[in-house]
Design an enzyme around this catalytic site. Structure first.
Site, PDB file in Angstrom:
ATOM      1  CG  HIS A  16      -1.801   1.201   1.267  1.00 43.98           C
ATOM      2  ND1 HIS A  16      -3.109   1.157   0.849  1.00 43.98           N
ATOM      3  CD2 HIS A  16      -1.574   2.484   1.624  1.00 43.98           C
ATOM      4  CE1 HIS A  16      -3.643   2.355   0.963  1.00 43.98           C
ATOM      5  NE2 HIS A  16      -2.748   3.176   1.433  1.00 43.98           N
ATOM      6  CB  CYS A  17       2.150   3.287  -2.547  1.00 44.75           C
ATOM      7  SG  CYS A  17       3.375   4.567  -2.743  1.00 44.75           S
ATOM      8  N   PRO A  18       1.321   5.047   0.410  1.00 45.94           N
ATOM      9  CG  PRO A  18       2.411   5.737   2.351  1.00 45.94           C
ATOM     10  CD  PRO A  18       2.312   4.611   1.407  1.00 45.94           C
TER      11      PRO A  18
END
Lengths: 144, 510
Positions: free
Chosen positions: B191-193
């Site tokens: 999950h890439c913020p």
């Protein structure tokens, strides 16, 4: 089976139960369904016929996900046009999915509906399962 | 015509109202509710824009930061340096820069706005069927926790498929549940913020293109800003040069730190692509030969070229969640099964209102199951089963708070700690590493070999959340703090809280 009828209507037959054909992951992550005939359907449809349907579906999905010259070309072209090309044309995968939808409809009309079964397009179930709805057998008295 | 069939059918003749359902407004001719699109009742924690066309994660603050950084730096470059460079070197510089900039922006938006490959949750019927199958396999003893893993052999490698308690499906291989977005994602990478979304099967190539082009862009800007300053210095002297284009200093600073992180990240993902692994698998060392002699990656195509082509140019599967489709009222309802096993609360908002009594029975069954399951699972040393617990945690307090007292309610508090050490909490893998490094967290729980390897990964987790060009040490701690805060107790408690509230509402509505 179910004695309490589904009160819906007179037009639609009552749903007796649903069977789910699960995915077969033995070849990896590609979309493939198990070809084994579930026990609930044994009395309704011929094993050969069923396997053929599932196998055809598997082949179609394999075709959609196939890695080959055509798909690479499409991928490169898409990359070069910054993926805007998909606003105009359909991806190969989508084309095959439409083909699959037509095939399922065709199979339902010709083979499954006369036997009181209905195949649901796995795309509607997130490609997780093939849902087969078993309708109550009206031909002889009450449902099984 | 149905009169002869069965007596009960006769009653149907006179009304089409569903006597089974608790709400009388299911009648087909009373369609007062406007047609809603499926995204409006999407069960995951995503945000939708443009009537379902755009899909992002819940927390998008960092994404806006990314956008701002890129826009500001490029803006400064074009307005500040390009004129001088175009005149003194070649006008191709702003052209190439512009093209790169547009490509970066395009791929960033594509990564952020598209569906990463979310798996829709199981329908009520499917979930019930699975439960039945698990019960049958289990021998229906009722007290032993049902096995929530399935083993499958892929290309000679045994892979465990885990059951997702939230989505009620057995996850396909390489899929993982993102606790931030509360969705199972196919071929989950991380999950890439920074892009405000999960990176999975459907947007991995865009993500890779984004970081690759961003690497080129940052190197490009860095190089030409330096060139700009040097050229100006030759004319006017160094200090005057700096005075003439003050923005260059800022650009150099931003680019300098970006280059290290972005280029490193690109290199890491290039390695992942060529070996056909996900970040998740690499960090866990799923296919490492250190795990076992015959351990190999069953998904690799054998050679680097094929792996790269498959990842970047392979066919792009369409979205499985059909965000913009309309929610349809149900087709023929299932007659309530006599064995009483119906799952409550359909996760898709299909109006399958099961019998209230059945709901109650099932809810109670879940309560008991969920209550006993984590306890027993915790005792077993298998890390695999523990992975069920993060999802298990969510349903757990919902049920236990009503029917069971004391001991089980203390579980939720205890629960967050084991999950942090389980390797399969993929989306927080990377961020987990940072606090581990800083705070000496007990990560030894998972495979010991990982610790020496972990050092190598300390760089990568920094990059895995892919900072596109940030401040040096401030940021890892900065965002690990947010991640930490997001992941540790507050978020897990939040989701527990949410779920317990949801569960309470459901049970109370029975």
């Amino acid at each position: 089976m179910a004695e309490t009828h589904s009160l819906q209507d007179l037009q639609q037959p009552a749903v007796s139960s649903k069977v789910f054909i699960q995915r077969d992951y033995s070849s990896g992550t590609i979309c493939k369904f198990q070809t084994k005939l579930p026990s609930e359907l044994e009395s309704r449809i011929d094993k050969q016929q069923f396997e053929e349907t599932i196998q055809t579906l598997n082949n179609l999905y394999a075709e959609a996900e196939k890695l080959g010259g055509k798909s690479y070309l499409e991928g490169c072209l898409a990359c070069l046009t910054a993926y805007t090309i998909f606003l105009c044309i359909e991806t190969h995968y989508e084309k095959v999915l439409k083909k699959i939808a037509r095939y399922i409809k065709d199979q339902n009309e010709k083979i499954y509906a006369p036997r009181g079964l209905l195949l649901t397009d796995p795309l509607e179930r997130g490609l997780r399962v093939i849902e087969i709805t078993i309708f109550e057998d009206r031909s002889i008295g009450s449902g099984r | 015509m149905h009169l002869g069939v069965s007596e009960s059918m006769r009653e149907c003749e006179y009304s089409q109202i569903s006597t089974r359902s608790s709400t009388p407004m299911e009648t087909p001719y009373k369609k007062k509710t406007p047609k809603r699109r499926k995204w409006e009742s999407f069960p995951g924690r995503n945000k939708f824009y443009c009537d379902g066309r755009i899909m992002m994660a819940k927390q998008t603050g960092v994404f806006y930061l990314t956008l701002v950084l890129i826009l500001v730096t490029c803006g400064l470059f074009f307005t500040n340096d390009c004129r001088f460079l175009a005149e003194n070197l070649t006008p191709a510089i702003p052209v190439i820069g512009g093209a790169l900039f547009l490509f970066v922006l395009g791929t960033l938006l594509r990564t952020s706005f598209s569906d990463p490959g979310v798996l829709p949750r199981a329908t009520a019927d499917e979930a019930a069927d699975l439960e039945r199958q698990i019960d049958v396999a289990n021998g229906s003893t009722g007290y032993r926790p049902p096995p929530r893993t399935k083993e499958v052999v892929i290309n000679g490698q045994t892979v465990k498929l885990k059951y997702c308690f939230t989505c009620k499906i057995f996850r396909p291989p390489r899929a993982s549940h993102c606790s931030l977005c509360d969705n199972c994602v196919e071929r989950f990478d991380h999950h890439c913020p920074w892009v405000g979304n999960c990176v999975g099967r459907r947007n991995y190539r865009f993500f890779y293109m984004f970081i690759l082009s961003l690497s080129f862009l940052t190197i490009f800007i860095f190089a030409f800003v330096i060139t700009n300053i040097i050229l100006r210095s030759h004319k006017n002297g160094f200090l005057d040069a700096l005075k003439d284009s003050p923005a260059s200093v800022l650009e150099v600073v931003v680019c300098f730190f970006s280059v290290w992180s972005i280029v490193g990240l690109s290199g890491f993902h290039t390695y992942l692509i060529s070996s056909n692994q996900t970040t998740n698998e690499d960090i866990k060392g799923s296919w490492s030969s250190k795990r076992g002699k015959d351990n190999h990656n069953p998904y690799s195509h054998g050679n680097i070229f094929t792996n790269c082509c498959a990842a970047l140019c392979g066919p792009l599967p369409p979205s499985l969640i059909d965000r913009r489709g309309f929610i349809q009222s149900d087709a023929p309802q299932l007659a309530p099964p006599t064995n009483g096993i119906t799952t409550y609360g359909a996760t898709q908002s299909q109006q399958s209102h099961m019998c209230d009594q059945d709901q109650c029975i099932q809810s109670t069954k879940f309560v008991l199951q969920a209550a006993t399951t984590p306890l027993l699972q915790q005792q077993s040393s298998e890390p695999v089963i523990l992975t069920a617990s993060p999802e298990n945690v969510a349903p757990l307090p919902a049920r236990t708070s009503l029917s069971l007292a004391g001991p089980c309610t203390s579980l939720p508090l205890g629960q967050p700690t084991p999950p942090t050490s389980t390797p399969s909490l993929s989306c927080h893998e990377a961020t987990d590493m940072l606090p581990i490094h800083g705070h000496g967290h007990t990560h030894n729980h998972s495979h010991p070999y990982q610790e020496p390897v972990a050092h190598h990964h300390y760089l990568t987790p920094e990059e895995v959340p892919s900072p596109p060009g940030m401040l040096p040490c401030g940021s890892p701690l900065g965002h690990s703090h947010t991640m930490q805060a997001g992941f540790y107790n507050p978020a897990s408690q939040d989701s527990l809280h949410e779920d317990s509230v949801r569960g309470l509402v459901k049970l109370s509505s029975v």
